[in-house]
Enzyme design. Structure first.
Site, PDB file in Angstrom:
ATOM      1  N   CYS A 142       0.762  -1.356  -0.151  1.00 52.47           N
ATOM      2  CA  CYS A 142       0.180  -0.133  -0.003  1.00 52.47           C
ATOM      3  C   CYS A 142       0.950   1.340  -0.145  1.00 52.47           C
ATOM      4  O   CYS A 142       0.320   2.269  -0.083  1.00 52.47           O
ATOM      5  CB  CYS A 142      -0.879  -0.060   1.103  1.00 52.47           C
ATOM      6  SG  CYS A 142      -0.023  -0.157   2.663  1.00 52.47           S
ATOM      7  N   ASN A 143       2.362   1.241   0.143  1.00 51.50           N
ATOM      8  CA  ASN A 143       3.088   2.298   0.288  1.00 51.50           C
ATOM      9  C   ASN A 143       4.197   2.321  -0.684  1.00 51.50           C
ATOM     10  O   ASN A 143       4.903   3.369  -0.557  1.00 51.50           O
ATOM     11  CB  ASN A 143       3.665   2.344   1.762  1.00 51.50           C
ATOM     12  CG  ASN A 143       2.784   2.961   2.968  1.00 51.50           C
ATOM     13  OD1 ASN A 143       1.762   3.398   2.700  1.00 51.50           O
ATOM     14  ND2 ASN A 143       2.911   2.201   3.925  1.00 51.50           N
ATOM     15  N   SER A 160       9.662   3.361   6.139  1.00 55.42           N
ATOM     16  CA  SER A 160       8.248   3.231   6.445  1.00 55.42           C
ATOM     17  C   SER A 160       7.728   4.351   7.076  1.00 55.42           C
ATOM     18  O   SER A 160       8.494   5.213   7.507  1.00 55.42           O
ATOM     19  CB  SER A 160       7.918   1.950   7.111  1.00 55.42           C
ATOM     20  OG  SER A 160       8.321   0.648   6.526  1.00 55.42           O
ATOM     21  N   THR A 196     -10.334  -0.411   4.205  1.00 49.98           N
ATOM     22  CA  THR A 196     -10.230  -1.854   4.067  1.00 49.98           C
ATOM     23  C   THR A 196      -9.038  -2.277   3.408  1.00 49.98           C
ATOM     24  O   THR A 196      -8.703  -3.594   2.780  1.00 49.98           O
ATOM     25  CB  THR A 196     -11.330  -2.252   3.255  1.00 49.98           C
ATOM     26  OG1 THR A 196     -11.418  -1.845   1.899  1.00 49.98           O
ATOM     27  CG2 THR A 196     -12.757  -1.964   3.769  1.00 49.98           C
TER      28      THR A 196
END
Length: 477
Positions: free
Chosen positions: A52-53, A111, A192
């Protein structure tokens, strides 16, 4: 040659990243198809890391520019974006810079929350999948295995950031929401995605009684079914906010899910005077800043969680471990660069031994041949031990060419044309970067393409000028 092309949260933002990662589950197969169809097959191996990153492709390549073009084309095909957009979004680097970035990613040092554990697991899963598919090479195996070993050291030997815990766990601890504060209470999850899945597991671990989930994109029901939660419809969001002890916002859709009017109504309907804690973990805030200052609510944004993560000394210690890991990786590649020469030398000496043993067998029989073979075997091991050790020492210091030249002079073994001393294969493109070029800061694919076009144009002008000068000289004669 090791190269990396990537698009990450820190250079694109979540919205741009969401667009370029669309269809990333098909990227590995698309790379395989394009590489197979390419007449030169520029990719020897590759590993695709999509979370997602970030979207990152690490590749072992034979042809530098062809490999960049191929990976860019694959991302264009899977994302559906234009060639111009993808070229602007993708950043490319190579060599030790690519290696260092992988080590930092695997250790959680790149991160949103330093040291978080999710990324290490994602790197391990991605590498295992590529390994099982046969898409890795020795270089990529060394890279990922070394990065994962270093990540384990960072977790066990430092207290940096999350220290191996999830970013959600760090956020909950920062808000002093431990099991005693959450057991039997209600929690609301917004989003989600991958971070929401981690949040769900952490909240259940801390004993929440009821977990509700709201999805701005309409995927709440499907998520709730597989994560022990209750779906929240848009017209139920206000009530879910009013009854929750904690809200974890992690959708990052680029728009504010919780605005002041919605939150004011939810706070008014709240049956307790206890403040509502909202952890806004989305890269692009889900909570409107104006809502965050309302009385009765406490919002912890991602930035505030980052600020208290680690003492500077712990971060420096983690960086030192990464530095050591990268140096070991580079030394390993230097040693591997002389592997063909070592193998050739061993084969050359063994061939001479075989010829000598065969001659003894013909003249003196099998028993004498076996005795000579054992004796020469011992000589072989003693003779080659020091050269092999010296080869590794020279390789580590970038002087493998001295070893190659020596074995060519002494034994007549010539492997210099089959490898380059820095561990890369022979350059097959005139415009491939030099070793110094690999150490420059990363740049976008678009910028690299422009530099290539400028270089080709300059070369064309020089050739035209040289031809004009030559023809002019002929006319003068």
């Amino acid at each position: 040659m090791l190269i990396a092309l990537r698009a990450t949260h820190d250079n694109l933002g979540l919205e741009g990243l969401e667009r370029i990662t669309r269809g990333s589950e098909n990227l590995d197969a698309r790379l395989a198809a394009l590489n197979e169809a390419h007449p030169e097959q520029p990719l020897t191996g590759w590993v695709c890391l999509a979370t997602c990153n970030r979207l990152e492709v690490y590749a072992d390549v034979d042809r530098f520019h062809d490999a960049i073009d191929l990976v860019t084309s694959a991302v264009i095909d899977t994302s559906g974006l234009s060639a111009e957009e993808v070229a602007r979004m993708l950043v490319v680097d190579a060599g030790s810079i690519s290696a260092r970035h992988m080590y930092e990613v695997a250790s959680g040092m790149n991160s949103q929350v330093l040291g978080e554990a999710e990324i290490t697991g994602q790197v391990r899963t991605t590498f295992s999948s590529a390994l099982a598919s046969g898409h890795t090479t020795t270089l990529l195996n060394d890279l990922f295995q070394g990065a994962l070993r270093t990540a384990k050291q960072v977790t066990s030997k430092t207290k940096v950031g999350a220290a191996g815990r999830s970013s959600v766990a760090v956020a909950l601890d920062s808000a002093h929401l431990f099991t005693t504060e959450l057991e039997g209470r209600e929690a609301l999850l917004i989003g989600t995605g991958a971070l929401a899945r981690v949040a769900s597991a952490e909240l259940h671990l801390r004993g929440v009684g009821t977990l509700r989930v709201y999805s701005p994109s309409g995927r709440a029901a499907q998520f709730a079914e597989s994560h022990g939660a209750l779906p929240v419809a848009p017209d139920q969001l206000e009530a879910a906010l009013s009854s929750a002890a904690v809200v974890i916002a992690a959708s990052g859709g680029g728009t504010h899910v919780i605005d002041p009017p919605l939150l004011e109504r939810a706070l008014e309907a709240r049956a307790t005077s206890e403040e509502l804690v909202i952890l806004d973990l989305a890269l692009h805030a889900d909570v409107d800043p104006a809502a965050a200052v309302l009385p009765g609510v406490r919002v912890l944004a991602l930035e505030s969680i980052r600020a208290g993560e680690s003492a500077r000394g712990e971060v420096e210690r983690a960086r030192e471990l990464i530095d050591t890991g990268v140096v070991r990786f580079e030394e390993r590649q230097q040693i591997r660069a002389v592997d063909p020469a070592v193998s050739a030398l061993r084969r050359s000496v063994k061939d001479m031994i075989v010829l000598e043993v065969d001659e003894v067998r013909r003249s003196s029989g099998e028993a004498a041949a076996e005795q000579v073979q054992r004796s020469l075997g011992r000589v072989y091991n003693k003779l080659l031990h020091s050269p092999m050790v010296r080869a590794q020492e020279l390789a580590k210091t970038g002087q493998a060419d001295q070893f190659l030249e020596a074995i060519h002079t002494i034994f007549g073994v010539d492997v210099a044309g089959s490898l380059s001393v820095d561990g890369a294969r022979p350059a097959s493109e005139s415009a491939a970067p030099t070793r110094e070029g690999l150490e420059r800061p990363p740049m976008s694919v678009a910028k690299m393409e422009q530099m290539r076009r400028d270089l080709e144009a300059a070369q064309a002008r020089e050739e035209e000028q040289a031809a004009h000068t030559e023809h002019g000289g002929e006319r003068d004669v």
